[in-house]
Design a protein around this motif. Structure first.
Motif, PDB file in Angstrom:
ATOM      1  N   LYS A 214      -0.179  -1.611   8.401  1.00  0.00           N
ATOM      2  CA  LYS A 214       0.213  -0.732   7.045  1.00  0.00           C
ATOM      3  C   LYS A 214      -0.001  -1.393   5.965  1.00  0.00           C
ATOM      4  O   LYS A 214      -0.417  -1.122   5.048  1.00  0.00           O
ATOM      5  CB  LYS A 214       1.314  -0.747   7.178  1.00  0.00           C
ATOM      6  N   LEU A 215       0.094  -3.188   6.211  1.00  0.00           N
ATOM      7  CA  LEU A 215      -0.269  -4.047   5.581  1.00  0.00           C
ATOM      8  C   LEU A 215      -1.928  -4.483   5.094  1.00  0.00           C
ATOM      9  O   LEU A 215      -2.393  -4.353   3.869  1.00  0.00           O
ATOM     10  CB  LEU A 215      -0.034  -5.499   5.481  1.00  0.00           C
ATOM     11  N   ALA A 216      -3.107  -3.883   6.418  1.00  0.00           N
ATOM     12  CA  ALA A 216      -4.300  -4.239   6.489  1.00  0.00           C
ATOM     13  C   ALA A 216      -4.400  -3.226   5.631  1.00  0.00           C
ATOM     14  O   ALA A 216      -5.709  -3.326   5.195  1.00  0.00           O
ATOM     15  CB  ALA A 216      -4.582  -4.343   8.160  1.00  0.00           C
ATOM     16  N   ASP A 217      -4.271  -2.042   5.482  1.00  0.00           N
ATOM     17  CA  ASP A 217      -4.113  -0.396   4.870  1.00  0.00           C
ATOM     18  C   ASP A 217      -4.239  -0.714   3.205  1.00  0.00           C
ATOM     19  O   ASP A 217      -5.355  -0.586   3.009  1.00  0.00           O
ATOM     20  CB  ASP A 217      -3.423   0.490   5.225  1.00  0.00           C
ATOM     21  N   VAL A 218      -3.646  -1.866   2.977  1.00  0.00           N
ATOM     22  CA  VAL A 218      -3.459  -2.004   1.803  1.00  0.00           C
ATOM     23  C   VAL A 218      -4.617  -2.950   0.890  1.00  0.00           C
ATOM     24  O   VAL A 218      -5.266  -1.916   0.324  1.00  0.00           O
ATOM     25  CB  VAL A 218      -2.433  -3.281   0.880  1.00  0.00           C
ATOM     26  N   GLU A 219      -5.779  -3.659   2.083  1.00  0.00           N
ATOM     27  CA  GLU A 219      -6.866  -4.064   2.010  1.00  0.00           C
ATOM     28  C   GLU A 219      -8.315  -3.254   2.096  1.00  0.00           C
ATOM     29  O   GLU A 219      -9.141  -3.236   1.297  1.00  0.00           O
ATOM     30  CB  GLU A 219      -7.053  -5.448   2.803  1.00  0.00           C
ATOM     31  N   GLU A 220      -7.960  -2.888   2.956  1.00  0.00           N
ATOM     32  CA  GLU A 220      -9.211  -1.545   3.540  1.00  0.00           C
ATOM     33  C   GLU A 220      -8.778  -0.298   2.275  1.00  0.00           C
ATOM     34  O   GLU A 220     -10.465   0.583   2.011  1.00  0.00           O
ATOM     35  CB  GLU A 220      -8.428  -0.860   5.095  1.00  0.00           C
ATOM     36  N   GLN A 221      -7.872  -0.287   1.873  1.00  0.00           N
ATOM     37  CA  GLN A 221      -8.091   0.975   1.100  1.00  0.00           C
ATOM     38  C   GLN A 221      -8.616   1.039  -0.537  1.00  0.00           C
ATOM     39  O   GLN A 221      -9.421   1.458  -0.666  1.00  0.00           O
ATOM     40  CB  GLN A 221      -7.249   1.688   0.454  1.00  0.00           C
ATOM     41  N   VAL A 222      -8.964  -0.175  -0.423  1.00  0.00           N
ATOM     42  CA  VAL A 222      -9.535  -0.750  -2.126  1.00  0.00           C
ATOM     43  C   VAL A 222     -11.106  -1.238  -1.726  1.00  0.00           C
ATOM     44  O   VAL A 222     -11.687  -0.344  -1.828  1.00  0.00           O
ATOM     45  CB  VAL A 222      -8.878  -1.740  -2.496  1.00  0.00           C
ATOM     46  N   THR A 223     -10.990  -1.490  -0.403  1.00  0.00           N
ATOM     47  CA  THR A 223     -12.317  -2.347   0.094  1.00  0.00           C
ATOM     48  C   THR A 223     -13.174  -1.204   1.005  1.00  0.00           C
ATOM     49  O   THR A 223     -14.424  -0.758   0.401  1.00  0.00           O
ATOM     50  CB  THR A 223     -12.952  -3.432   1.527  1.00  0.00           C
TER      51      THR A 223
ATOM     52  N   SER B 267      -9.831   4.993   8.106  1.00  0.00           N
ATOM     53  CA  SER B 267      -9.340   5.760   9.164  1.00  0.00           C
ATOM     54  C   SER B 267      -7.980   4.820  10.233  1.00  0.00           C
ATOM     55  O   SER B 267      -7.705   5.034  10.039  1.00  0.00           O
ATOM     56  CB  SER B 267      -9.918   6.143   9.998  1.00  0.00           C
ATOM     57  N   GLY B 268      -8.659   3.589   9.476  1.00  0.00           N
ATOM     58  CA  GLY B 268      -7.523   2.647   9.993  1.00  0.00           C
ATOM     59  C   GLY B 268      -7.649   1.883  11.621  1.00  0.00           C
ATOM     60  O   GLY B 268      -8.213   1.161  12.130  1.00  0.00           O
TER      61      GLY B 268
ATOM     62  N   VAL C  66      -8.734  -8.244  -0.773  1.00  0.00           N
ATOM     63  CA  VAL C  66      -8.061  -9.444  -0.582  1.00  0.00           C
ATOM     64  C   VAL C  66      -7.043  -9.456  -1.747  1.00  0.00           C
ATOM     65  O   VAL C  66      -5.803  -9.780  -1.242  1.00  0.00           O
ATOM     66  CB  VAL C  66      -8.649 -10.412  -0.372  1.00  0.00           C
ATOM     67  N   ARG C  67      -7.371 -10.092  -3.008  1.00  0.00           N
ATOM     68  CA  ARG C  67      -6.558  -9.859  -3.849  1.00  0.00           C
ATOM     69  C   ARG C  67      -4.896  -8.659  -3.798  1.00  0.00           C
ATOM     70  O   ARG C  67      -4.406  -9.551  -4.147  1.00  0.00           O
ATOM     71  CB  ARG C  67      -7.219  -9.740  -5.328  1.00  0.00           C
ATOM     72  N   LYS C  68      -5.686  -7.876  -3.907  1.00  0.00           N
ATOM     73  CA  LYS C  68      -4.395  -6.878  -3.782  1.00  0.00           C
ATOM     74  C   LYS C  68      -3.580  -7.189  -2.528  1.00  0.00           C
ATOM     75  O   LYS C  68      -1.630  -7.067  -3.017  1.00  0.00           O
ATOM     76  CB  LYS C  68      -5.134  -5.101  -4.107  1.00  0.00           C
ATOM     77  N   LEU C  69      -4.047  -7.593  -1.584  1.00  0.00           N
ATOM     78  CA  LEU C  69      -3.087  -7.794   0.089  1.00  0.00           C
ATOM     79  C   LEU C  69      -2.225  -9.001  -0.224  1.00  0.00           C
ATOM     80  O   LEU C  69      -1.280  -9.292   0.039  1.00  0.00           O
ATOM     81  CB  LEU C  69      -4.395  -8.225   1.307  1.00  0.00           C
ATOM     82  N   LEU C  70      -2.807  -9.866  -1.091  1.00  0.00           N
ATOM     83  CA  LEU C  70      -2.249 -11.476  -0.995  1.00  0.00           C
ATOM     84  C   LEU C  70      -1.236 -10.875  -2.529  1.00  0.00           C
ATOM     85  O   LEU C  70      -0.037 -11.429  -1.886  1.00  0.00           O
ATOM     86  CB  LEU C  70      -3.461 -12.434  -2.040  1.00  0.00           C
TER      87      LEU C  70
END
Ligand SMILES: C[C@@](O)(CCO)CC(=O)[O-]
Length: 315
Positions: free
Chosen positions: A131-140, A145-146, A70-74
């Motif tokens: 694409k933006l959701a992937d920023v959070e999902e890659q970390v978590t 797969s998306g 979440v931090r990275k996404l923000l």
């Protein structure tokens, strides 16, 4: 006037294809639109950015490790909107149980992204959202797969292949799903790592399981179209065998599935990352699902949801 923005998303269930979807196989997933996540941003006069959520209440610069995604996404969203001098409070309310395979992290990410675009009065297309959701999902989740983000932002069931445009799936099947929460936390990141390990240690067998899951997903699509509910149940149960062999089931899932099958369920399998979390049971109709829901809670399940398979996705 105080500036505000809000965004919503909802839970998801993967009907079939979790884990194998990470390796390029198709998956079928459904929105669970009654189980929602909402993010609301409100402009503040004090020059700080704060957040309240079930895990943390305070400055976004002090978000715990658990919310590193979440931090990275923000950070990304603040940069995207050149919002370094904007101050707000972000409130997140989620009905999704965390770490139960219902897409809680993706739902949080999608709701936050939508709230930013609403706050800055900017239109948002699905590609950019994912694409933006992937920023959070890659970390978590590491190597997601998306699928989760695509489903928590969809109002229809989807057919999903990693890296491709997802297709909406229309269903014509008389069946009802009972989604059962074991109450056991299962981390998707660890489950993904366990499958990777299986592929390294038992490459031939694990590769066969992954491609079999892909085949079952293709067959499932046909059963959904042709209204073949008994065959659909068989596919789900076979998928559970594959997932179990890939080491992502859990004793609590296995024992509750045994109870469900003994009660006459048509099929059952874990849903989402596994290693705890939720599983789904296919039943012929809603009244059978209601009866089984009571039995599941008696047998130790912590919660249940009923989702008819035809229609009812947009309520
Ligand atoms: C286990 C997995 O297939 C689904 C998690 O909900 C991971 C992914 O697709 O990113």
């Amino acid at each position: 006037m105080v500036r505000k923005g809000s965004g919503t998303s909802h839970a998801k269930i993967i009907l079939i294809g979790e884990h194998s979807v990470v390796y390029g196989q198709p998956a079928i997933a459904l929105p669970l639109s009654r189980v929602t996540c909402t993010a609301t941003m409100t402009e503040t006069l004090t020059p700080v950015r704060t957040i309240d959520s079930r895990y943390f209440d305070g400055l976004i610069t002090e978000l715990p490790e658990q919310m590193a995604g979440v931090r990275k996404l923000l950070d990304r969203l603040i940069r995207y909107f050149n919002g370094e001098k904007d101050y707000w409070h972000l409130s997140i309310t989620s009905m999704l149980p965390a770490e139960r395979g219902m897409g809680s992290s993706a739902a949080t990410a999608v709701a936050i992204i939508k709230s930013f675009f609403d706050y800055y009065d900017t239109s948002l297309d699905q590609d950019l959202l994912l694409k933006l959701a992937d920023v959070e999902e890659q970390v978590t989740h590491r190597s997601p797969s998306g699928l989760d983000a695509a489903t928590v932002s969809s109002i229809q069931p989807i057919w999903y292949v990693k890296g491709k445009q997802n297709e909406s799936l229309s269903m014509n099947i008389d069946g009802t799903l009972l989604i059962v929460d074991t109450g056991v936390h299962g981390q998707t990141k660890e489950a993904i790592a366990a499958v990777k390990q299986e592929l390294e240690n038992n490459s031939t067998k694990a590769t066969k399981r992954i491609s079999h899951l892909g085949q079952l997903t293709t067959e499932t699509r046909q059963h959904l179209i042709k209204n073949e509910v008994a065959l659909l149940g068989k596919c789900l149960t076979l998928a559970q065998h594959d997932l179990s062999a890939l080491s992502v089931s859990h004793p609590s899932i296995d024992s509750l599935i045994d109870v469900a099958m003994n009660e006459g369920a048509l099929g059952a399998k874990l849903t989402g990352g596994g290693r705890g979390g939720c599983f789904l049971v296919l039943l012929p109709n809603e009244s059978a699902a209601k009866l089984l829901a009571v039995k599941m809670v008696e047998a130790g399940a912590s919660a249940t949801w009923i989702q008819p398979l035809s229609g009812g996705f947009e309520d």
